[in-house]
Design an enzyme around this catalytic site. Structure first.
Site, PDB file in Angstrom:
ATOM      1  N   GLU A 248      19.090  74.980 -55.655  1.00 34.48           N
ATOM      2  CA  GLU A 248      19.019  74.247 -54.375  1.00 34.48           C
ATOM      3  C   GLU A 248      19.729  75.114 -53.347  1.00 34.48           C
ATOM      4  OE1 GLU A 248      17.299  71.720 -54.166  1.00 34.48           O
ATOM      5  OE2 GLU A 248      17.358  70.611 -56.042  1.00 34.48           O
ATOM      6  N   CYS A 282      22.696  71.581 -46.024  1.00 35.84           N
ATOM      7  CA  CYS A 282      21.537  72.475 -46.124  1.00 35.84           C
ATOM      8  C   CYS A 282      20.309  71.871 -45.445  1.00 35.84           C
ATOM      9  CB  CYS A 282      21.256  72.821 -47.577  1.00 35.84           C
ATOM     10  SG  CYS A 282      21.282  71.393 -48.645  1.00 35.84           S
TER      11      CYS A 282
HETATM   12  P1  NAD Z   1      29.134  81.394 -50.511  1.00 35.26           P
HETATM   13  O1  NAD Z   1      27.672  81.606 -50.650  1.00 35.26           O
HETATM   14  O2  NAD Z   1      30.053  82.502 -50.835  1.00 35.26           O
HETATM   15  O3  NAD Z   1      29.606  80.137 -51.409  1.00 35.26           O
HETATM   16  C1  NAD Z   1      28.864  78.947 -51.496  1.00 35.26           C
HETATM   17  C2  NAD Z   1      29.250  78.265 -52.819  1.00 35.26           C
HETATM   18  O4  NAD Z   1      28.784  79.059 -53.914  1.00 35.26           O
HETATM   19  C3  NAD Z   1      30.768  78.150 -53.017  1.00 35.26           C
HETATM   20  O5  NAD Z   1      31.086  76.859 -53.482  1.00 35.26           O
HETATM   21  C4  NAD Z   1      31.116  79.216 -54.059  1.00 35.26           C
HETATM   22  O6  NAD Z   1      32.150  78.801 -54.920  1.00 35.26           O
HETATM   23  C5  NAD Z   1      29.831  79.367 -54.828  1.00 35.26           C
HETATM   24  N1  NAD Z   1      29.639  80.734 -55.281  1.00 35.26           N
HETATM   25  C6  NAD Z   1      29.754  81.863 -54.551  1.00 35.26           C
HETATM   26  N2  NAD Z   1      29.492  82.948 -55.315  1.00 35.26           N
HETATM   27  C7  NAD Z   1      29.208  82.496 -56.555  1.00 35.26           C
HETATM   28  C8  NAD Z   1      28.860  83.117 -57.781  1.00 35.26           C
HETATM   29  N3  NAD Z   1      28.696  84.449 -57.880  1.00 35.26           N
HETATM   30  N4  NAD Z   1      28.669  82.342 -58.862  1.00 35.26           N
HETATM   31  C9  NAD Z   1      28.781  81.011 -58.785  1.00 35.26           C
HETATM   32  N5  NAD Z   1      29.098  80.345 -57.650  1.00 35.26           N
HETATM   33  C10 NAD Z   1      29.311  81.083 -56.545  1.00 35.26           C
HETATM   34  O7  NAD Z   1      29.372  80.968 -49.023  1.00 35.26           O
HETATM   35  P2  NAD Z   1      30.505  80.209 -48.244  1.00 35.26           P
HETATM   36  O8  NAD Z   1      31.002  81.101 -47.159  1.00 35.26           O
HETATM   37  O9  NAD Z   1      31.484  79.502 -49.120  1.00 35.26           O
HETATM   38  O10 NAD Z   1      29.570  79.109 -47.623  1.00 35.26           O
HETATM   39  C11 NAD Z   1      28.732  79.396 -46.566  1.00 35.26           C
HETATM   40  C12 NAD Z   1      27.293  79.537 -46.969  1.00 35.26           C
HETATM   41  O11 NAD Z   1      27.025  78.857 -48.164  1.00 35.26           O
HETATM   42  C13 NAD Z   1      26.423  78.917 -45.914  1.00 35.26           C
HETATM   43  O12 NAD Z   1      25.870  79.918 -45.127  1.00 35.26           O
HETATM   44  C14 NAD Z   1      25.396  78.116 -46.647  1.00 35.26           C
HETATM   45  O13 NAD Z   1      24.144  78.757 -46.593  1.00 35.26           O
HETATM   46  C15 NAD Z   1      25.834  78.124 -48.073  1.00 35.26           C
HETATM   47  N6  NAD Z   1      26.075  76.780 -48.623  1.00 35.26           N
HETATM   48  C16 NAD Z   1      24.993  76.030 -48.907  1.00 35.26           C
HETATM   49  C17 NAD Z   1      25.154  74.766 -49.436  1.00 35.26           C
HETATM   50  C18 NAD Z   1      23.968  73.904 -49.745  1.00 35.26           C
HETATM   51  O14 NAD Z   1      24.124  72.711 -49.877  1.00 35.26           O
HETATM   52  N7  NAD Z   1      22.773  74.484 -49.925  1.00 35.26           N
HETATM   53  C19 NAD Z   1      26.425  74.274 -49.652  1.00 35.26           C
HETATM   54  C20 NAD Z   1      27.533  75.075 -49.358  1.00 35.26           C
HETATM   55  C21 NAD Z   1      27.331  76.345 -48.847  1.00 35.26           C
END
Ligand code: NAD
Length: 478
Positions: A248, A282
């Site tokens: 997702e 999202c």
């Molecule tokens: P990010 O992509 O670094 O992290 C998003 C989430 O993914 C965090 O909870 C993090 O713990 C997890 N994550 C990151 N790298 C991972 C890995 N290698 N393995 C497993 N989990 C991992 O970004 P961020 O700066 O924390 O959040 C901003 C971005 O994240 C936004 O631009 C948005 O697109 C996305 N986001 C999307 C949703 C959603 O509901 N689709 C929710 C939260 C964040």
């Protein structure tokens, strides 16, 4: 005031602490709320072993019994709504009422999937006399699940509900930024009598944990909600070991405002929805394509409503929108505004951080922004809306479909012909007309294109946590 929960790892039915920890901050005050333990390899090995045993027990537990435990846990979470809502508000920042609503939403996911647990019917295929073909849906095994920080309770609830209802065990790595929501879920399942090992909770360095867990036994599936870039990275790791991945991912939701609707009402509804969760959803409505006859009235009503939204600490009852999650989000939003401005967009309201303590950013409106500017192409994941005029429905559809994302899309129209055309043409997993709600427990939710694959919720949800087994049974040996 309820206390912030003590955060631990939960492995094999017991809580544990670790030597290394990370701080958990309140984004409204930047104060430390507590610490989150960092799992070691030994902790992860224990979680894998516990999940193997959990799957052995739970996959043989009758679906009705699984549903009973889930409903009991959901009832406990409903009883604890004030404490869980408070945890969500202090660790995420959203208004307390929104935190409480999130608890209800999370409980609805558990209750819906509990109902589906007993309805995962197979199929008997018509066959010749003397042979039966029977299709079974069986739980896939242990799920390695990764949930994000934007909904600390309802995001992990989606994954835990799907896995547990279908008879899987799960190792959940919830977000280190907002660990409390998942801790409440786990405690409720513990109290409801879930057998040890079925649900395990870990925290740590996200990439290290996912890289370690995905290739190992007994993990059979990966489930993730978060950004498209991380989703691709995880999908690659899953593909190397041929494990399915439920993804997702990000969106950049278009909103098409047709010329047959009230521009003021649709604008007011839109501005309020943009502020939901400080835009960190999202499915947040972001790219507004408004028919040119309505453009001025829609835009000014949106801006007026946006300016009236009260920003503050979620614990203040007057607050309508809390902070964004961290300083990174402020930097990202400011960069999008600066890029838009430099390329000719008008900033009609907002655009800058509010104050210098707490990560507050107002609802921000860019108008007449070029299609290829950063705000129009990169998911803002914050309270930023872009409002551009269009001359026809076809132009709006073309622009709506122009990005690689396809999660949620919205339209305002009372014309059945417009709705019919949009239903056929918009590339998305969830189209909502005259409402900006994209998903409820009983509807399937997920994306197309780079917004991911697989669905959660609805009658479709549990099938992603199950495998299909066909049994051909001949009465006589042949
Ligand atoms: P990010 O992509 O670094 O992290 C998003 C989430 O993914 C965090 O909870 C993090 O713990 C997890 N994550 C990151 N790298 C991972 C890995 N290698 N393995 C497993 N989990 C991992 O970004 P961020 O700066 O924390 O959040 C901003 C971005 O994240 C936004 O631009 C948005 O697109 C996305 N986001 C999307 C949703 C959603 O509901 N689709 C929710 C939260 C964040």
């Amino acid at each position: 005031m309820p206390a912030y929960p003590d955060i631990g790892l939960y492995i094999g039915g017991a809580w544990r602490k670790t030597r290394d920890t990370l701080p958990v901050l309140n984004p409204a005050t930047e104060q430390v709320l507590g610490t989150v333990p960092v799992a070691t390899r030994a902790d992860l090995d224990d979680a894998l072993a516990a999940a193997a045993e959990g799957f052995r027990v739970w996959s043989r537990t009758p679906p009705a019994k699984r549903a009973e435990v889930m409903l009991k846990a959901a009832a406990l979470m409903r009883e604890r709504i004030d404490a869980i809502g408070h945890t969500i508000t202090v660790e995420h920042g959203k208004p307390y009422e929104a935190g409480r609503l999130e608890v209800i939403r999370g409980c609805e996911f558990f209750e819906w999937d509990a109902g589906e647990a007993v309805r995962c019917y197979g199929r008997v295929i018509p066959s010749a006399p003397g042979i039966r073909y029977i299709v079974h849906h069986q739980p896939i095994g242990t799920v390695a699940a990764f949930s994000p920080w934007n909904f600390p309770m309802s995001q992990p609830a989606r994954k835990v509900a799907g896995a547990i209802a279908s008879g899987c065990s799960i190792i959940l790595k919830a977000a280190e930024e907002t660990p409390g929501g998942a801790v409440h879920i786990v405690q409720a399942f513990h109290d409801a009598g879930l057998p040890p090992g079925v649900l395990n909770l870990v925290f740590g360095v996200p990439a290290e944990i996912s890289e370690y867990l995905i290739p190992r036994d007994p993990v059979r599936m990966v489930a993730f909600t978060g950004s498209t870039s991380v989703g691709k990275w995880l999908t690659e790791r899953a593909a190397r070991v041929m494990k399915p991945a439920l993804m997702e991912l990000g969106g950049h939701a278009p909103v098409i405002v047709c010329d047959d609707v009230d521009p003021v009402l649709s604008a007011q509804v839109s501005a309020v929805r943009k502020a939901r969760n400080s835009g960190q959803v999202c499915t947040s409505p972001t790219r507004f394509f408004v028919m040119e006859d309505l453009y001025e009235r829609f835009t000014s009503a949106f801006v007026e409503k946006a300016k009236s939204i009260r920003i503050g600490d979620g614990l203040d009852p007057a607050t309508q929108m809390g902070p964004v999650a961290n300083h990174r989000r402020i930097e990202a939003l400011e960069a999008m505004v600066a890029d838009g401005r430099a390329r000719g967009a008008k900033v009609l309201t907002g655009g800058e951080r509010v104050g210098n303590r707490g990560y507050f950013f107002p609802v921000t409106v860019l108008a007449q922004a070029p299609d290829d500017c950063m705000a129009m192409t990169v998911e803002p994941f914050g309270p930023l809306a872009i409002i551009n005029p269009v001359r026809s429905l076809e132009e709006a559809i073309e622009k709506a479909n122009a990005l690689p994302f396809g999660l949620a899309a919205y339209a305002f129209t009372h014309d059945a012909r417009n709705a019919d055309r949009l239903t056929d043409a918009i590339e998305c997993g969830n189209l909502s007309i005259n409402t900006l709600e994209a998903s409820v427990a009983e509807t399937p939710f997920g994306g197309v294109k780079e917004s991911g694959h697989g669905r959660e919720g609805g009658a479709e949800g549990l099938h992603h946590y199950m495998v299909v087994k066909n049994v051909s049974h001949r009465m006589d040996i042949q």
